[in-house]
Write an enzyme that holds these catalytic residues in place. Structure first.
Site, PDB file in Angstrom:
ATOM      1  N   ASP A  62      60.203  36.034  55.442  1.00 39.19           N
ATOM      2  CA  ASP A  62      59.061  34.846  54.828  1.00 39.19           C
ATOM      3  C   ASP A  62      58.829  34.510  55.987  1.00 39.19           C
ATOM      4  OD1 ASP A  62      57.828  32.862  53.838  1.00 39.19           O
ATOM      5  OD2 ASP A  62      59.230  32.483  52.073  1.00 39.19           O
ATOM      6  N   SER A 146      40.050  34.604  60.060  1.00 40.03           N
ATOM      7  CA  SER A 146      38.817  34.993  58.966  1.00 40.03           C
ATOM      8  C   SER A 146      37.549  34.402  59.525  1.00 40.03           C
ATOM      9  CB  SER A 146      39.144  34.284  57.619  1.00 40.03           C
ATOM     10  OG  SER A 146      38.211  34.298  56.599  1.00 40.03           O
ATOM     11  N   TYR A 159      41.803  26.998  52.680  1.00 46.15           N
ATOM     12  CA  TYR A 159      41.821  28.041  53.312  1.00 46.15           C
ATOM     13  C   TYR A 159      40.944  27.940  54.677  1.00 46.15           C
ATOM     14  CZ  TYR A 159      41.396  33.374  53.934  1.00 46.15           C
ATOM     15  OH  TYR A 159      41.393  34.797  54.319  1.00 46.15           O
ATOM     16  N   LYS A 163      42.303  28.663  58.617  1.00 44.11           N
ATOM     17  CA  LYS A 163      41.780  29.547  59.353  1.00 44.11           C
ATOM     18  C   LYS A 163      41.131  28.809  60.499  1.00 44.11           C
ATOM     19  CE  LYS A 163      43.250  33.184  56.829  1.00 44.11           C
ATOM     20  NZ  LYS A 163      44.387  34.088  57.658  1.00 44.11           N
TER      21      LYS A 163
HETATM   22  N1  LIG Z   1      40.770  40.323  52.547  1.00 44.51           N
HETATM   23  C1  LIG Z   1      39.640  39.653  52.900  1.00 44.51           C
HETATM   24  O1  LIG Z   1      38.911  39.448  52.448  1.00 44.51           O
HETATM   25  C2  LIG Z   1      40.440  38.871  54.138  1.00 44.51           C
HETATM   26  C3  LIG Z   1      39.107  38.369  55.215  1.00 44.51           C
HETATM   27  C4  LIG Z   1      39.613  37.404  56.196  1.00 44.51           C
HETATM   28  C5  LIG Z   1      40.903  37.246  56.446  1.00 44.51           C
HETATM   29  N2  LIG Z   1      41.875  37.810  55.807  1.00 44.51           N
HETATM   30  C6  LIG Z   1      43.057  37.456  56.193  1.00 44.51           C
HETATM   31  O2  LIG Z   1      43.891  38.706  56.353  1.00 44.51           O
HETATM   32  C7  LIG Z   1      45.516  38.755  56.177  1.00 44.51           C
HETATM   33  C8  LIG Z   1      45.855  39.496  55.493  1.00 44.51           C
HETATM   34  O3  LIG Z   1      45.174  39.658  53.976  1.00 44.51           O
HETATM   35  P1  LIG Z   1      44.933  41.044  53.312  1.00 44.51           P
HETATM   36  O4  LIG Z   1      43.608  40.997  52.641  1.00 44.51           O
HETATM   37  O5  LIG Z   1      45.392  42.176  54.052  1.00 44.51           O
HETATM   38  O6  LIG Z   1      45.688  40.595  52.038  1.00 44.51           O
HETATM   39  P2  LIG Z   1      46.982  41.487  51.154  1.00 44.51           P
HETATM   40  O7  LIG Z   1      47.348  40.540  49.962  1.00 44.51           O
HETATM   41  O8  LIG Z   1      46.623  42.868  50.845  1.00 44.51           O
HETATM   42  O9  LIG Z   1      48.248  41.308  51.961  1.00 44.51           O
HETATM   43  C9  LIG Z   1      49.020  40.169  52.509  1.00 44.51           C
HETATM   44  C10 LIG Z   1      50.182  40.545  53.022  1.00 44.51           C
HETATM   45  O10 LIG Z   1      50.946  39.190  53.205  1.00 44.51           O
HETATM   46  C11 LIG Z   1      52.292  39.232  52.559  1.00 44.51           C
HETATM   47  N3  LIG Z   1      52.807  37.798  52.829  1.00 44.51           N
HETATM   48  C12 LIG Z   1      52.108  36.730  51.801  1.00 44.51           C
HETATM   49  N4  LIG Z   1      52.940  35.764  52.019  1.00 44.51           N
HETATM   50  C13 LIG Z   1      53.806  36.183  52.868  1.00 44.51           C
HETATM   51  C14 LIG Z   1      54.969  35.445  53.648  1.00 44.51           C
HETATM   52  N5  LIG Z   1      55.254  34.113  53.395  1.00 44.51           N
HETATM   53  N6  LIG Z   1      55.683  36.127  54.757  1.00 44.51           N
HETATM   54  C15 LIG Z   1      55.355  37.227  54.887  1.00 44.51           C
HETATM   55  N7  LIG Z   1      54.372  37.827  54.398  1.00 44.51           N
HETATM   56  C16 LIG Z   1      53.713  37.459  53.635  1.00 44.51           C
HETATM   57  C17 LIG Z   1      51.991  39.889  51.456  1.00 44.51           C
HETATM   58  O11 LIG Z   1      53.176  40.279  50.821  1.00 44.51           O
HETATM   59  C18 LIG Z   1      51.148  40.990  51.648  1.00 44.51           C
HETATM   60  O12 LIG Z   1      51.784  42.089  52.079  1.00 44.51           O
HETATM   61  C19 LIG Z   1      45.490  37.208  55.731  1.00 44.51           C
HETATM   62  O13 LIG Z   1      45.748  36.236  56.402  1.00 44.51           O
HETATM   63  C20 LIG Z   1      43.949  36.785  54.966  1.00 44.51           C
HETATM   64  O14 LIG Z   1      43.887  35.703  54.840  1.00 44.51           O
HETATM   65  C21 LIG Z   1      41.561  38.465  54.646  1.00 44.51           C
END
Ligand SMILES: NC(=O)c1ccc[n+]([C@@H]2O[C@H](COP(=O)([O-])OP(=O)(O)OC[C@H]3O[C@@H](n4cnc5c(N)ncnc54)[C@H](O)[C@@H]3O)[C@@H](O)[C@H]2O)c1
Length: 259
Positions: A62, A146, A159, A163
């Site tokens: 975590d 992001s 958020y 970011k």
């Molecule tokens: N999907 C989108 O549209 C998008 C766009 C821009 C940025 N992001 C960013 O990309 C990153 C990944 O997002 P994603 O879309 O792959 O989401 P996702 O939910 O598929 O994956 C997120 C992962 O982070 C893990 N996680 C959550 N809290 C945690 C913690 N405290 N410690 C360790 N691991 C933890 C979760 O278990 C999960 O495996 C994030 O930072 C998100 O803000 C996502």
């Protein structure tokens, strides 16, 4: 497709059990890296590590807990001997009107999206500095910010704060660490189809199909990115091809930043 753009490098990726982090872990291993998947999702992380084989290992972490970050870095060094790359990627979504945000939510969202990245960075720096001193290629820190780190839209304020903060961190830390040959960059993806997407859609339209249509219409290229598009950007920033790139927050957005 196997290649060797990260041949011999060791990377730790937070949030690598799912979505963008998973796509990065898969690409890094395919490019010759050894990868530590650091996540709170024990089942997903273990599954991915065994699917990727001996060049991947899972550690429960975590990243909001300093001791867990220290332990994950120690695990990477014990397992694979060093650390060249930290991809601080773990995060969680939040949308909603600002005046309705309660303290618990405020703290949780900032903790996961910002404090976790700060704590993991601090934990990784001694190992990254050791590695940067040992090789002309240096070491590399990459954040998943992001498009909300560069732009804004209503109902995403909390958020967006986190970011944007990562983009500021990249700028300051890149200058602080440049003399040590540690490069610091971020990727800034627009909305991408991962499990996180389901949390964002209700903020955009009641009907998910309508929300997707509206989303695509905002992208000049007319399509949303795949997780592999972000993995390609992270791979480039992590590779020696990007040896002159630092302090950059790179949009993966099909042209939205150009508008
Ligand atoms: N999907 C989108 O549209 C998008 C766009 C821009 C940025 N992001 C960013 O990309 C990153 C990944 O997002 P994603 O879309 O792959 O989401 P996702 O939910 O598929 O994956 C997120 C992962 O982070 C893990 N996680 C959550 N809290 C945690 C913690 N405290 N410690 C360790 N691991 C933890 C979760 O278990 C999960 O495996 C994030 O930072 C998100 O803000 C996502």
């Amino acid at each position: 497709m196997m290649s060797d753009r990260l041949d011999g490098k060791v990377a730790l990726i937070t949030g690598a059990a799912s979505g963008l982090g998973r796509a990065v872990a898969e690409r890094f291993v395919a490019e010759g890296a050894r990868v530590v998947i650091a996540d709170i999702d024990e089942a997903g992380g273990n599954w991915l590590a065994s699917a990727l084989g001996p060049n991947a290992a899972f550690v429960h972490c975590d990243h909001t807990e300093s001791a867990a970050c220290d332990a994950a870095v120690a695990f990477a060094v014990a397992e694979f001997g060093k650390l060249d790359i930290l991809h601080s990627n773990a995060g969680a979504p939040f949308t909603g009107p600002f005046r309705e945000i309660e303290d618990e939510t405020l703290e949780r969202v900032i903790n996961i999206n910002l404090f976790g990245a700060l704590k993991m960075t601090r934990a990784a720096l001694p190992a990254l500095e050791r590695q940067a001193a040992a090789t002309p290629a240096g070491a590399s820190l990459i954040y998943t910010s992001s498009l909300q780190g560069l732009k804004a839209k209503p109902n995403f304020s909390l958020y967006t704060v986190c970011k944007h903060a990562l983009v500021g961190l990249v700028r300051s830390l890149s200058l602080e660490l440049a003399p040590k040959n540690i490069r610091v960059n971020a990727v800034c993806p627009t909305i991408t189809e991962t499990p996180m997407l389901a949390h964002f859609l209700p903020g955009m339209a009641d009907d998910p199909a309508e929300a997707m249509k509206r989303l695509r219409a905002t992208v000049p290229l007319g399509r949303l990115p795949e997780p592999s598009d972000t993995a390609s950007a992270v791979l480039y920033l992590a590779s020696d091809e990007a040896r002159m790139m630092t302090g950059v927050s790179l949009p993966v957005d099909g042209g939205q930043m150009a508008m």
